[in-house]
Design a protein around this motif. Structure first.
Motif, PDB file in Angstrom:
ATOM      1  N   VAL A   1       0.841  -1.201   0.000  1.00 50.91           N
ATOM      2  CA  VAL A   1       0.000   0.000   0.000  1.00 50.91           C
ATOM      3  C   VAL A   1       0.875   1.250   0.000  1.00 50.91           C
ATOM      4  O   VAL A   1       0.597   2.215  -0.717  1.00 50.91           O
ATOM      5  CB  VAL A   1      -0.977  -0.015   1.193  1.00 50.91           C
ATOM      6  CG1 VAL A   1      -1.670   1.328   1.360  1.00 50.91           C
ATOM      7  CG2 VAL A   1      -2.009  -1.120   1.024  1.00 50.91           C
ATOM      8  N   ALA A   2       1.956   1.236   0.766  1.00 52.45           N
ATOM      9  CA  ALA A   2       2.862   2.384   0.793  1.00 52.45           C
ATOM     10  C   ALA A   2       3.499   2.611  -0.581  1.00 52.45           C
ATOM     11  O   ALA A   2       3.592   3.751  -1.050  1.00 52.45           O
ATOM     12  CB  ALA A   2       3.950   2.168   1.844  1.00 52.45           C
TER      13      ALA A   2
ATOM     14  N   ASN B   1       3.137   5.763  -6.138  1.00 53.64           N
ATOM     15  CA  ASN B   1       2.982   5.759  -7.592  1.00 53.64           C
ATOM     16  C   ASN B   1       1.619   6.245  -8.080  1.00 53.64           C
ATOM     17  O   ASN B   1       1.364   6.219  -9.285  1.00 53.64           O
ATOM     18  CB  ASN B   1       3.224   4.346  -8.139  1.00 53.64           C
ATOM     19  CG  ASN B   1       4.654   3.923  -7.962  1.00 53.64           C
ATOM     20  OD1 ASN B   1       5.569   4.668  -8.306  1.00 53.64           O
ATOM     21  ND2 ASN B   1       4.861   2.739  -7.416  1.00 53.64           N
ATOM     22  N   VAL B   2       0.755   6.654  -7.163  1.00 53.41           N
ATOM     23  CA  VAL B   2      -0.586   7.107  -7.536  1.00 53.41           C
ATOM     24  C   VAL B   2      -0.834   8.473  -6.913  1.00 53.41           C
ATOM     25  O   VAL B   2      -0.666   8.641  -5.708  1.00 53.41           O
ATOM     26  CB  VAL B   2      -1.658   6.096  -7.071  1.00 53.41           C
ATOM     27  CG1 VAL B   2      -3.053   6.624  -7.361  1.00 53.41           C
ATOM     28  CG2 VAL B   2      -1.453   4.743  -7.713  1.00 53.41           C
ATOM     29  N   ASP B   3      -1.232   9.433  -7.728  1.00 58.67           N
ATOM     30  CA  ASP B   3      -1.611  10.747  -7.217  1.00 58.67           C
ATOM     31  C   ASP B   3      -3.021  10.684  -6.674  1.00 58.67           C
ATOM     32  O   ASP B   3      -3.898  10.044  -7.262  1.00 58.67           O
ATOM     33  CB  ASP B   3      -1.549  11.796  -8.324  1.00 58.67           C
ATOM     34  CG  ASP B   3      -0.135  12.128  -8.722  1.00 58.67           C
ATOM     35  OD1 ASP B   3       0.772  11.972  -7.892  1.00 58.67           O
ATOM     36  OD2 ASP B   3       0.067  12.539  -9.881  1.00 58.67           O
TER      37      ASP B   3
ATOM     38  N   SER C   1       4.828  13.000 -12.260  1.00 60.20           N
ATOM     39  CA  SER C   1       5.389  11.915 -13.077  1.00 60.20           C
ATOM     40  C   SER C   1       4.648  10.599 -12.855  1.00 60.20           C
ATOM     41  O   SER C   1       4.951   9.609 -13.513  1.00 60.20           O
ATOM     42  CB  SER C   1       6.873  11.738 -12.763  1.00 60.20           C
ATOM     43  OG  SER C   1       7.026  11.365 -11.410  1.00 60.20           O
ATOM     44  N   ASN C   2       3.694  10.574 -11.922  1.00 56.26           N
ATOM     45  CA  ASN C   2       2.932   9.357 -11.666  1.00 56.26           C
ATOM     46  C   ASN C   2       1.977   9.069 -12.815  1.00 56.26           C
ATOM     47  O   ASN C   2       1.376   9.972 -13.382  1.00 56.26           O
ATOM     48  CB  ASN C   2       2.154   9.461 -10.359  1.00 56.26           C
ATOM     49  CG  ASN C   2       3.070   9.445  -9.156  1.00 56.26           C
ATOM     50  OD1 ASN C   2       4.194   8.977  -9.217  1.00 56.26           O
ATOM     51  ND2 ASN C   2       2.581   9.979  -8.061  1.00 56.26           N
ATOM     52  N   GLU C   3       1.832   7.785 -13.124  1.00 51.87           N
ATOM     53  CA  GLU C   3       0.986   7.362 -14.238  1.00 51.87           C
ATOM     54  C   GLU C   3      -0.481   7.226 -13.857  1.00 51.87           C
ATOM     55  O   GLU C   3      -1.332   7.198 -14.732  1.00 51.87           O
ATOM     56  CB  GLU C   3       1.477   6.019 -14.786  1.00 51.87           C
ATOM     57  CG  GLU C   3       2.804   6.095 -15.492  1.00 51.87           C
ATOM     58  CD  GLU C   3       2.724   6.877 -16.802  1.00 51.87           C
ATOM     59  OE1 GLU C   3       1.709   6.734 -17.510  1.00 51.87           O
ATOM     60  OE2 GLU C   3       3.657   7.630 -17.088  1.00 51.87           O
ATOM     61  N   TYR C   4      -0.779   7.115 -12.557  1.00 53.70           N
ATOM     62  CA  TYR C   4      -2.141   6.833 -12.126  1.00 53.70           C
ATOM     63  C   TYR C   4      -2.641   7.894 -11.165  1.00 53.70           C
ATOM     64  O   TYR C   4      -1.868   8.570 -10.491  1.00 53.70           O
ATOM     65  CB  TYR C   4      -2.219   5.459 -11.460  1.00 53.70           C
ATOM     66  CG  TYR C   4      -1.861   4.343 -12.400  1.00 53.70           C
ATOM     67  CD1 TYR C   4      -2.784   3.844 -13.300  1.00 53.70           C
ATOM     68  CD2 TYR C   4      -0.578   3.802 -12.409  1.00 53.70           C
ATOM     69  CE1 TYR C   4      -2.457   2.828 -14.173  1.00 53.70           C
ATOM     70  CE2 TYR C   4      -0.232   2.788 -13.286  1.00 53.70           C
ATOM     71  CZ  TYR C   4      -1.183   2.310 -14.167  1.00 53.70           C
ATOM     72  OH  TYR C   4      -0.852   1.315 -15.040  1.00 53.70           O
ATOM     73  N   LYS C   5      -3.976   7.990 -11.093  1.00 53.47           N
ATOM     74  CA  LYS C   5      -4.641   8.933 -10.210  1.00 53.47           C
ATOM     75  C   LYS C   5      -5.783   8.188  -9.539  1.00 53.47           C
ATOM     76  O   LYS C   5      -6.478   7.398 -10.186  1.00 53.47           O
ATOM     77  CB  LYS C   5      -5.188  10.089 -11.045  1.00 53.47           C
ATOM     78  CG  LYS C   5      -5.850  11.178 -10.259  1.00 53.47           C
ATOM     79  CD  LYS C   5      -6.285  12.283 -11.206  1.00 53.47           C
ATOM     80  CE  LYS C   5      -6.968  13.389 -10.460  1.00 53.47           C
ATOM     81  NZ  LYS C   5      -7.406  14.455 -11.349  1.00 53.47           N
ATOM     82  N   GLY C   6      -5.975   8.397  -8.240  1.00 58.05           N
ATOM     83  CA  GLY C   6      -7.062   7.722  -7.555  1.00 58.05           C
ATOM     84  C   GLY C   6      -6.918   7.796  -6.056  1.00 58.05           C
ATOM     85  O   GLY C   6      -6.220   8.654  -5.520  1.00 58.05           O
TER      86      GLY C   6
ATOM     87  N   TYR D   1       3.616  -6.209 -10.248  1.00 59.31           N
ATOM     88  CA  TYR D   1       4.804  -7.065 -10.207  1.00 59.31           C
ATOM     89  C   TYR D   1       6.057  -6.237  -9.925  1.00 59.31           C
ATOM     90  O   TYR D   1       6.871  -6.593  -9.078  1.00 59.31           O
ATOM     91  CB  TYR D   1       4.954  -7.822 -11.529  1.00 59.31           C
ATOM     92  CG  TYR D   1       6.230  -8.609 -11.614  1.00 59.31           C
ATOM     93  CD1 TYR D   1       6.378  -9.802 -10.916  1.00 59.31           C
ATOM     94  CD2 TYR D   1       7.296  -8.163 -12.389  1.00 59.31           C
ATOM     95  CE1 TYR D   1       7.549 -10.526 -10.983  1.00 59.31           C
ATOM     96  CE2 TYR D   1       8.468  -8.881 -12.459  1.00 59.31           C
ATOM     97  CZ  TYR D   1       8.585 -10.062 -11.763  1.00 59.31           C
ATOM     98  OH  TYR D   1       9.746 -10.762 -11.827  1.00 59.31           O
ATOM     99  N   TYR D   2       6.206  -5.104 -10.621  1.00 61.07           N
ATOM    100  CA  TYR D   2       7.401  -4.282 -10.431  1.00 61.07           C
ATOM    101  C   TYR D   2       7.427  -3.573  -9.082  1.00 61.07           C
ATOM    102  O   TYR D   2       8.488  -3.232  -8.579  1.00 61.07           O
ATOM    103  CB  TYR D   2       7.561  -3.270 -11.570  1.00 61.07           C
ATOM    104  CG  TYR D   2       8.038  -3.921 -12.837  1.00 61.07           C
ATOM    105  CD1 TYR D   2       9.246  -4.608 -12.888  1.00 61.07           C
ATOM    106  CD2 TYR D   2       7.270  -3.884 -13.988  1.00 61.07           C
ATOM    107  CE1 TYR D   2       9.675  -5.225 -14.043  1.00 61.07           C
ATOM    108  CE2 TYR D   2       7.694  -4.493 -15.154  1.00 61.07           C
ATOM    109  CZ  TYR D   2       8.895  -5.163 -15.166  1.00 61.07           C
ATOM    110  OH  TYR D   2       9.309  -5.770 -16.316  1.00 61.07           O
ATOM    111  N   MET D   3       6.272  -3.352  -8.475  1.00 57.66           N
ATOM    112  CA  MET D   3       6.245  -2.728  -7.150  1.00 57.66           C
ATOM    113  C   MET D   3       6.783  -3.666  -6.081  1.00 57.66           C
ATOM    114  O   MET D   3       7.200  -3.212  -5.016  1.00 57.66           O
ATOM    115  CB  MET D   3       4.821  -2.301  -6.790  1.00 57.66           C
ATOM    116  CG  MET D   3       4.398  -1.036  -7.411  1.00 57.66           C
ATOM    117  SD  MET D   3       2.776  -0.569  -6.798  1.00 57.66           S
ATOM    118  CE  MET D   3       2.175   0.366  -8.149  1.00 57.66           C
TER     119      MET D   3
END
Length: 182
Positions: A27-28, A33-35, A53-58, A174-176
């Motif tokens: 979760v951290a 990686n999410v705005d 630079s984050n790819e996701y928002k939520g 997977y990469y996280m």
């Protein structure tokens, strides 16, 4: 019932991911990686002006998440899918159940308008008395092909966004989990 129909036409999909990581740590990393922001259909209008630079928002919480891909300037990939997921910890394996929904409620008025438009247009053309010659024979195939494109292209775009989001989330999750080396 609506959700089952959307599942049948592949506008809603599920993704189950099992990764070897503790829930708090995952979760951290996901929060990094999410705005934080809304995933609503009108919330992505100003994403292109963001400098993040984050790819996701939520939104991310300890019990689950809801996110969508951020729009970028000159990005031709229109991704309308929203992913909602929950976490379940089983020993040292984290199970992430994700539902990906590519159908936006904003498309309902579009489809209603298009169907009404074509119904009126075809009805008016069928019942018109002043059609002469072979003009009607050429017009109907063209109209049906045009209607197929107007209804089919948005459907194919939404369906592709579900498949693409599944692929991207599986890869991101997977990469996280990989340890970071400075």
């Amino acid at each position: 019932m609506m959700k089952e129909f959307l599942r049948k036409i592949k506008l809603v999909g599920n993704l189950t991911t099992e990764i070897e990581i503790q829930q708090k740590e995952f979760v951290a990393r996901l929060k990094e990686n999410v705005d934080k922001g809304s995933t609503g259909p009108l919330s992505n209008m100003f994403d292109v002006f963001s400098s993040s630079s984050n790819e996701y928002k939520g939104t991310i919480g300890m019990e689950g998440f809801e996110l969508r891909r951020r729009r970028r300037f000159f990005d031709m990939n229109i991704n309308t899918a929203v992913a909602k997921g929950t976490f379940t910890q089983k020993d040292n394996i984290l199970v992430i159940q994700t539902e990906i929904n590519g159908f936006s409620g904003m498309m309902i008025p579009f489809y209603i308008f298009v169907l009404i438009f074509y119904s009126i247009f075809i009805s008016a053309f069928l019942f018109a008395d002043n059609i002469e010659g072979d003009g009607a024979g050429f017009f109907f195939p063209f109209l049906f092909i045009h209607a197929a494109f107007m209804l089919g292209i948005p459907y194919l775009m939404m369906r592709r966004s579900v498949d693409k989001m599944k692929y991207e989330l599986e890869r991101e999750f997977y990469y996280m989990t990989k340890s970071r080396t400075p």
